[in-house]
Structure formats: structure tokens, C-alpha cells
Write a protein that holds these residues in place. Structure first.
Motif, mmCIF file in Angstrom:
data_model
loop_
_atom_site.group_PDB
_atom_site.id
_atom_site.type_symbol
_atom_site.label_atom_id
_atom_site.label_comp_id
_atom_site.label_asym_id
_atom_site.label_seq_id
_atom_site.Cartn_x
_atom_site.Cartn_y
_atom_site.Cartn_z
ATOM 1 N N VAL A 108 45.387 -33.408 53.789
ATOM 2 C CA VAL A 108 45.184 -32.050 54.291
ATOM 3 C C VAL A 108 45.495 -32.064 55.781
ATOM 4 C CG1 VAL A 108 43.523 -30.196 54.620
ATOM 5 C CG2 VAL A 108 43.430 -31.601 52.547
ATOM 6 N N ILE A 109 46.455 -31.250 56.166
ATOM 7 C CA ILE A 109 46.911 -31.246 57.550
ATOM 8 C C ILE A 109 47.191 -29.816 57.981
ATOM 9 C CG2 ILE A 109 49.352 -31.591 57.029
ATOM 10 C CD1 ILE A 109 47.756 -33.631 59.673
ATOM 11 N N SER A 110 46.925 -29.536 59.238
ATOM 12 C CA SER A 110 47.179 -28.207 59.771
ATOM 13 C C SER A 110 48.467 -28.237 60.586
ATOM 14 C CB SER A 110 46.006 -27.773 60.658
ATOM 15 O OG SER A 110 46.316 -26.556 61.294
ATOM 16 N N ALA A 111 49.533 -27.753 60.003
ATOM 17 C CA ALA A 111 50.820 -27.652 60.690
ATOM 18 C C ALA A 111 51.658 -26.605 59.970
ATOM 19 C CB ALA A 111 51.541 -28.998 60.694
ATOM 20 N N LYS A 112 52.586 -26.030 60.690
ATOM 21 C CA LYS A 112 53.454 -25.012 60.103
ATOM 22 C C LYS A 112 54.324 -25.606 58.993
ATOM 23 C CE LYS A 112 56.553 -21.319 61.504
ATOM 24 N NZ LYS A 112 57.175 -20.641 62.650
ATOM 25 N N TYR A 113 54.845 -26.828 59.237
ATOM 26 C CA TYR A 113 55.698 -27.499 58.262
ATOM 27 C C TYR A 113 55.161 -28.904 58.010
ATOM 28 C CZ TYR A 113 58.898 -23.882 59.951
ATOM 29 O OH TYR A 113 59.457 -22.692 60.326
ATOM 30 N N VAL A 114 55.355 -29.398 56.789
ATOM 31 C CA VAL A 114 54.907 -30.746 56.432
ATOM 32 C C VAL A 114 56.085 -31.490 55.813
ATOM 33 C CG1 VAL A 114 53.303 -32.104 55.047
ATOM 34 C CG2 VAL A 114 52.546 -29.942 56.041
ATOM 35 N N GLY A 115 56.274 -32.734 56.260
ATOM 36 C CA GLY A 115 57.328 -33.589 55.731
ATOM 37 C C GLY A 115 56.749 -34.922 55.305
ATOM 38 N N SER A 116 57.547 -35.722 54.665
ATOM 39 C CA SER A 116 57.094 -36.998 54.117
ATOM 40 C C SER A 116 57.508 -38.175 54.993
ATOM 41 C CB SER A 116 57.681 -37.193 52.717
ATOM 42 O OG SER A 116 57.380 -38.480 52.239
ATOM 43 N N LEU A 117 56.597 -39.138 55.135
ATOM 44 C CA LEU A 117 56.901 -40.417 55.779
ATOM 45 C C LEU A 117 57.159 -41.502 54.736
ATOM 46 C CD1 LEU A 117 54.230 -40.552 58.645
ATOM 47 C CD2 LEU A 117 56.695 -40.298 58.905
ATOM 48 N N SER A 118 57.163 -41.135 53.482
ATOM 49 C CA SER A 118 57.347 -42.103 52.410
ATOM 50 C C SER A 118 58.649 -42.882 52.603
ATOM 51 C CB SER A 118 57.375 -41.371 51.061
ATOM 52 O OG SER A 118 57.609 -42.278 50.027
ATOM 53 N N GLY A 119 58.545 -44.194 52.615
ATOM 54 C CA GLY A 119 59.709 -45.053 52.749
ATOM 55 C C GLY A 119 60.253 -45.199 54.159
ATOM 56 N N ILE A 120 59.567 -44.618 55.143
ATOM 57 C CA ILE A 120 60.097 -44.662 56.504
ATOM 58 C C ILE A 120 60.078 -46.070 57.090
ATOM 59 C CG2 ILE A 120 57.934 -44.091 57.680
ATOM 60 C CD1 ILE A 120 59.661 -42.468 59.685
ATOM 61 N N ASP A 121 59.161 -46.931 56.614
ATOM 62 C CA ASP A 121 59.075 -48.274 57.177
ATOM 63 C C ASP A 121 60.376 -49.055 56.948
ATOM 64 O OD1 ASP A 121 58.451 -48.186 54.476
ATOM 65 O OD2 ASP A 121 56.806 -49.615 54.609
ATOM 66 N N LEU A 122 60.847 -49.124 55.725
ATOM 67 C CA LEU A 122 62.083 -49.836 55.420
ATOM 68 C C LEU A 122 63.291 -49.111 56.006
ATOM 69 C CD1 LEU A 122 63.508 -52.198 54.082
ATOM 70 C CD2 LEU A 122 63.543 -50.881 51.960
ATOM 71 N N ALA A 123 63.287 -47.789 55.918
ATOM 72 C CA ALA A 123 64.402 -47.016 56.464
ATOM 73 C C ALA A 123 64.538 -47.240 57.968
ATOM 74 C CB ALA A 123 64.215 -45.532 56.155
ATOM 75 N N THR A 124 63.404 -47.299 58.674
ATOM 76 C CA THR A 124 63.439 -47.539 60.120
ATOM 77 C C THR A 124 63.987 -48.921 60.427
ATOM 78 O OG1 THR A 124 61.620 -46.014 60.557
ATOM 79 C CG2 THR A 124 62.010 -47.733 62.199
ATOM 80 N N GLN A 125 63.511 -49.910 59.704
ATOM 81 C CA GLN A 125 63.981 -51.278 59.912
ATOM 82 C C GLN A 125 65.497 -51.361 59.725
ATOM 83 O OE1 GLN A 125 62.102 -54.100 57.308
ATOM 84 N NE2 GLN A 125 63.233 -55.823 58.127
ATOM 85 N N ASN A 126 65.997 -50.804 58.639
ATOM 86 C CA ASN A 126 67.433 -50.827 58.358
ATOM 87 C C ASN A 126 68.230 -50.028 59.387
ATOM 88 O OD1 ASN A 126 67.025 -52.430 56.111
ATOM 89 N ND2 ASN A 126 67.001 -50.702 54.698
ATOM 90 N N PHE A 127 67.691 -48.879 59.783
ATOM 91 C CA PHE A 127 68.372 -48.026 60.749
ATOM 92 C C PHE A 127 68.495 -48.721 62.101
ATOM 93 C CE2 PHE A 127 68.266 -44.705 64.041
ATOM 94 C CZ PHE A 127 69.406 -43.990 63.700
ATOM 95 N N LEU A 128 67.426 -49.361 62.560
ATOM 96 C CA LEU A 128 67.470 -50.013 63.871
ATOM 97 C C LEU A 128 68.390 -51.232 63.869
ATOM 98 C CD1 LEU A 128 63.786 -49.562 65.044
ATOM 99 C CD2 LEU A 128 65.829 -48.333 65.817
ATOM 100 N N VAL A 129 68.538 -51.886 62.733
ATOM 101 C CA VAL A 129 69.531 -52.970 62.631
ATOM 102 C C VAL A 129 70.934 -52.375 62.770
ATOM 103 C CG1 VAL A 129 70.594 -54.658 61.074
ATOM 104 C CG2 VAL A 129 68.108 -54.554 61.316
ATOM 105 N N PHE A 130 71.169 -51.265 62.078
ATOM 106 C CA PHE A 130 72.463 -50.577 62.166
ATOM 107 C C PHE A 130 72.739 -50.094 63.592
ATOM 108 C CE2 PHE A 130 74.108 -46.230 62.545
ATOM 109 C CZ PHE A 130 75.433 -46.421 62.217
ATOM 110 N N CYS A 131 71.701 -49.614 64.260
ATOM 111 C CA CYS A 131 71.853 -48.976 65.572
ATOM 112 C C CYS A 131 71.944 -49.985 66.710
ATOM 113 C CB CYS A 131 70.688 -48.010 65.802
ATOM 114 S SG CYS A 131 70.942 -46.979 67.252
ATOM 115 N N ASN A 132 71.832 -51.241 66.432
ATOM 116 C CA ASN A 132 71.930 -52.255 67.479
ATOM 117 C C ASN A 132 73.327 -52.210 68.096
ATOM 118 O OD1 ASN A 132 71.292 -54.426 69.073
ATOM 119 N ND2 ASN A 132 71.664 -55.935 67.472
ATOM 120 N N PRO A 133 73.420 -52.018 69.440
ATOM 121 C CA PRO A 133 74.750 -51.942 70.060
ATOM 122 C C PRO A 133 75.606 -53.159 69.746
ATOM 123 C CG PRO A 133 73.034 -51.425 71.653
ATOM 124 C CD PRO A 133 72.349 -51.917 70.416
ATOM 125 N N LYS A 134 76.847 -52.902 69.432
ATOM 126 C CA LYS A 134 77.758 -53.987 69.028
ATOM 127 C C LYS A 134 78.403 -54.622 70.238
ATOM 128 C CE LYS A 134 76.898 -52.606 64.861
ATOM 129 N NZ LYS A 134 75.579 -52.110 64.859
#
Length: 127
Positions: free
Chosen positions: A101-127
């Protein structure tokens, strides 16, 4: 890294590793203006200064702001992340448990963000 095209996403400049946060569902009339929002990450609430930008292909306005990789990492470890608009009103809440239960105009999901963040930051590492 994206919750959905209407919610929250992060893009990366792979040349320098700079991250840009994109927060959707913003008023079209704000396009071109600047604002300061706050992002609640656990016990801290960081200011995020950004600009409202309208995507001409979708006609959708988002709030775009520079984002630190440390903030993205911290987001990926939390059960709830809240973004407050310029009036300190909870505009977006992102949660891992959809029954939260949260009070906000919009609600989104953090489901799976842990793995997605890890993979994204590996991708985003400057080459």
C-alpha cells in the motif's frame, strides 16, 4: 533498463558511462522547463535536477535527469523507491511487492531490477 515506456527507464552513454534517468507520465505543458524532484532511496532523499522533454515520435513528456550508478544500484536493493515531484508530492512509487500500500499518483514495479541493474551497468561500462 526500463520499468515500462510510461514509467521509469535509464539510458547510458557507453562512451563515458553517464546515465540518464527518464520518468514518464509528465505534463506536456512542462516541456522545456527545468525542475528539481527528489528520489527517496531508503532513509535518504536525493535531489534530482532535470528537464522535461517531449519525445516527438510518441508525443509523451518525460522528466530527464543525470543519474549516478550508485543511486541505481541502491534502487535495486530496496523494496520501495518513491519519487517526489517539485511540490514534494509523491508522484511515482516503485515497489517489489504489488500488494504494498503506497500513496503515489503512479505505481511501478521493481520486480527483477536487481539482475537488470547488474547487467545494465556491465553493458554501460565505458569501453
Amino acid at each position: 533498463l526500463a520499468d515500462s515506456s510510461a514509467g521509469f527507464s535509464v539510458t547510458c552513454n557507453p562512451d563515458n558511462g553517464n546515465l540518464t534517468g527518464h520518468l514518464g507520465m509528465q505534463p506536456a505543458g512542462f516541456a522545456g522547463q527545468e525542475a528539481t524532484y527528489r528520489i527517496r532511496l531508503g532513509s535518504r532523499a536525493d535531489k534530482i535536477k532535470g528537464t522535461f522533454v517531449t519525445d516527438t515520435s510518441t508525443n509523451q513528456t518525460s522528466f530527464e535527469f543525470p543519474m549516478e550508478s550508485s543511486a541505481l544500484r541502491q534502487m535495486s536493493t530496496l523494496d520501495t523507491v518513491t519519487i517526489l515531484d517539485a511540490n514534494a508530492e509523491p508522484q511515482w512509487a516503485f515497489v517489489t511487492d504489488p500488494s504494498t500500500v503506497i500513496s503515489a499518483k503512479y505505481v511501478g514495479s521493481l520486480s527483477g531490477i536487481d539482475l537488470a541493474t547488474q547487467n545494465f551497468l556491465v553493458f554501460c561500462n565505458p569501453k
